[in-house]
Structure formats: structure tokens, C-alpha cells
Motif scaffolding. Structure first.
Motif, mmCIF file in Angstrom:
data_model
loop_
_atom_site.group_PDB
_atom_site.id
_atom_site.type_symbol
_atom_site.label_atom_id
_atom_site.label_comp_id
_atom_site.label_asym_id
_atom_site.label_seq_id
_atom_site.Cartn_x
_atom_site.Cartn_y
_atom_site.Cartn_z
ATOM 1 N N THR A 41 -26.530 -22.599 12.796
ATOM 2 C CA THR A 41 -27.931 -22.338 13.134
ATOM 3 C C THR A 41 -28.041 -21.933 14.612
ATOM 4 O O THR A 41 -27.038 -21.735 15.292
ATOM 5 N N GLY A 42 -29.269 -21.858 15.110
ATOM 6 C CA GLY A 42 -29.499 -21.341 16.448
ATOM 7 C C GLY A 42 -29.408 -22.347 17.574
ATOM 8 O O GLY A 42 -29.787 -22.033 18.705
ATOM 9 N N ALA A 43 -28.920 -23.544 17.310
ATOM 10 C CA ALA A 43 -28.740 -24.514 18.402
ATOM 11 C C ALA A 43 -27.591 -24.078 19.296
ATOM 12 O O ALA A 43 -26.698 -23.333 18.875
ATOM 13 N N SER A 44 -27.583 -24.564 20.523
ATOM 14 C CA SER A 44 -26.488 -24.259 21.438
ATOM 15 C C SER A 44 -25.201 -24.915 20.944
ATOM 16 O O SER A 44 -25.230 -25.969 20.310
ATOM 17 N N GLY A 45 -24.072 -24.264 21.226
ATOM 18 C CA GLY A 45 -22.787 -24.848 20.835
ATOM 19 C C GLY A 45 -21.946 -23.941 19.963
ATOM 20 O O GLY A 45 -21.221 -24.424 19.091
ATOM 21 N N SER A 46 -22.007 -22.638 20.191
ATOM 22 C CA SER A 46 -21.245 -21.688 19.364
ATOM 23 C C SER A 46 -19.744 -21.944 19.413
ATOM 24 O O SER A 46 -19.033 -21.735 18.433
ATOM 25 N N GLY A 47 -19.273 -22.407 20.563
ATOM 26 C CA GLY A 47 -17.841 -22.665 20.692
ATOM 27 C C GLY A 47 -17.338 -23.711 19.722
ATOM 28 O O GLY A 47 -16.199 -23.640 19.249
ATOM 29 N N TYR A 48 -18.180 -24.686 19.410
ATOM 30 C CA TYR A 48 -17.798 -25.708 18.437
ATOM 31 C C TYR A 48 -17.569 -25.083 17.060
ATOM 32 O O TYR A 48 -16.576 -25.375 16.390
ATOM 33 N N PHE A 49 -18.494 -24.247 16.640
ATOM 34 C CA PHE A 49 -18.372 -23.677 15.302
ATOM 35 C C PHE A 49 -17.197 -22.709 15.218
ATOM 36 O O PHE A 49 -16.515 -22.640 14.189
ATOM 37 N N LEU A 50 -16.916 -21.972 16.288
ATOM 38 C CA LEU A 50 -15.773 -21.063 16.287
ATOM 39 C C LEU A 50 -14.475 -21.836 16.118
ATOM 40 O O LEU A 50 -13.594 -21.446 15.343
ATOM 41 N N ARG A 51 -14.353 -22.942 16.841
ATOM 42 C CA ARG A 51 -13.141 -23.765 16.731
ATOM 43 C C ARG A 51 -13.064 -24.431 15.371
ATOM 44 O O ARG A 51 -11.977 -24.570 14.792
ATOM 45 N N LEU A 52 -14.203 -24.842 14.843
ATOM 46 C CA LEU A 52 -14.230 -25.476 13.531
ATOM 47 C C LEU A 52 -13.837 -24.488 12.440
ATOM 48 O O LEU A 52 -13.036 -24.816 11.553
ATOM 49 N N LEU A 53 -14.383 -23.289 12.502
ATOM 50 C CA LEU A 53 -14.039 -22.270 11.509
ATOM 51 C C LEU A 53 -12.546 -21.969 11.544
ATOM 52 O O LEU A 53 -11.891 -21.870 10.494
ATOM 53 N N ALA A 54 -11.996 -21.839 12.737
ATOM 54 C CA ALA A 54 -10.565 -21.585 12.874
ATOM 55 C C ALA A 54 -9.745 -22.717 12.254
ATOM 56 O O ALA A 54 -8.739 -22.475 11.571
#
Length: 206
Positions: free
Chosen positions: A16-29
Motif C-alpha cells: 500500500t501507500g505507507a512509507s517503507g518501500s525498502g521493506y517490501f522490496l527485501r521481503l519480495l526478494a
């Protein structure tokens, strides 16, 4: 045998649009590395935050985006399946076919409120509603500060329903040196709760 059978497990990852894109990128990886097939639900606001925080500008066309993500995360063909807000006939929208596990990372407080109230105004909310009604495993990872009383009440509602509320609040006992170390801390906690083996982050006293 379909290509789905080549993956250990299926999981839904909503962003979603909350701050923290780096978390989701690492999680997806990490989910890709663990050989899971990922249904990726990316809100329009999430794309804006991703561009702002990580300087990443992903393709708009779904066919191009799927190929881009396969290359970006070294995924197998069909391992990452991007869904749009209008994909109401996708597996995640139905209890008969949705994965039993779902993560919302990062989770805006607006999305958190909608899930807590059982709304299904978009596919992310509907997918979460499906996991709840099917008694699956739902993890929401809000990133906001401070939390209002409304936010806290919504979190309590979800917790009482069996949802794991895991705010994006990394620890420091592992003596992180970089932002990536902080991201890994949270990703490791998610994987632990989903019983997905990993060697991302040291555990307490290790």
C-alpha cells in the motif's frame, strides 16, 4: 502438471501507500529466494512511494511488469504474478483458490481500517477479507507514527481476529550498520511467523 506445482507454496503480498518501500522490496526478494509463488498486489499509491523512496519506476503494463520483476528479482517464469485492482476473477479474490497466507507490507492505516471493518473496496481489501474468512494467516505491517486511538482500536480488532499486527519497528540488538540491516530484521520476523526457513538475520543471543 502446471507451472504452479514447481513452487513450494503460494502467498499473497500486498503493498500500500505507507512509507517503507525498502521493506517490501527485501521481503519480495526473500519470498522468491524461498521458492514461493507470489501474487503481488501493488496499489497506485505504493507505486508513487516506491518511486519517491527508492527511485524505482516500474512499467505500467502488467505484461511488461511481470517480465521486469522476473529479471529484477531473478525469479522463475510465473513466480511473481502481478494483479491489478480490477482483477476480481483472480485466485486471491476467492476462498476456493486464494493462498492461505497474506502479508500487507507496508500497510497504510487506511487499509488497516478497511480490513478491520470488513470492507472490500479494492482487491487488496478483498484478498485480506478472504484470508480472514478462511481462517488463514494474515500479517499486516503498519508504518505510521504516532498511532491514533483509531489506529490502535483497529489493530486490536484485527488482533482479536487472529491477525498478526507487526509494525515496521526494527530492533537494534543486532547492531545494524545499514538501512538494509534494519529491513532484514523485519523481513526475518515475517518469515519466522510464516515458518519459512531463512538465514537473513541473527537471532537473539546468536
Amino acid at each position: 502438471m502446471t507451472k504452479d506445482n514447481f513452487f513450494k507454496e503460494k502467498i499473497t503480498l500486498a503493498v500500500t501507500g505507507a512509507s517503507g518501500s525498502g521493506y517490501f522490496l527485501r521481503l519480495l526478494a526473500s519470498l522468491v529466494e524461498a521458492d514461493l509463488q507470489v501474487y503481488l498486489l501493488l496499489s497506485d499509491a505504493a507505486k508513487i512511494v516506491l518511486r519517491t523512496e527508492e527511485n524505482e519506476d516500474w512499467p505500467e503494463k502488467i505484461s511488461e511488469l511481470n517480465l521486469f520483476l522476473e529479471n529484477r528479482f531473478h525469479a522463475k517464469t510465473g513466480q511473481i504474478i502481478v494483479l491489478t485492482a480490477k482483477d476480481w476473477f483472480s485466485p486471491v479474490a476467492s476462498g476456493s483458490s486464494a493462498p492461505g497466507k497474506m502479508i500487507v507490507c507496508p500497510c497504510s492505516c487506511g487499509t488497516l481500517a478497511s480490513i478491520a471493518q470488513g470492507l472490500s473496496n479494492n482487491l487488496i481489501q478483498r484478498a485480506a477479507d478472504v484470508v480472514l474468512k478462511e481462517r488463514g494467516k494474515l500479517i499486516v505491517m503498519p508504518r505510521e507514527t504516532p498511532f491514533s486511538t483509531i489506529h490502535l482500536r483497529n489493530m486490536l480488532t484485527l488482533s482479536e481476529l487472529g491477525v498478526t499486527v507487526m509494525p515496521l519497528a526494527p530492533g537494534f540488538y543486532h547492531q545494524p550498520k545499514t538501512i538494509h540491516d534494519l529491513q532484514d530484521f523485519m523481513v526475518a520476523r515475517v518469515l519466522d511467523h510464516l515458518n519459512i526457513p531463512h538465514k537473513i538475520s541473527k537471532r537473539w543471543c546468536e
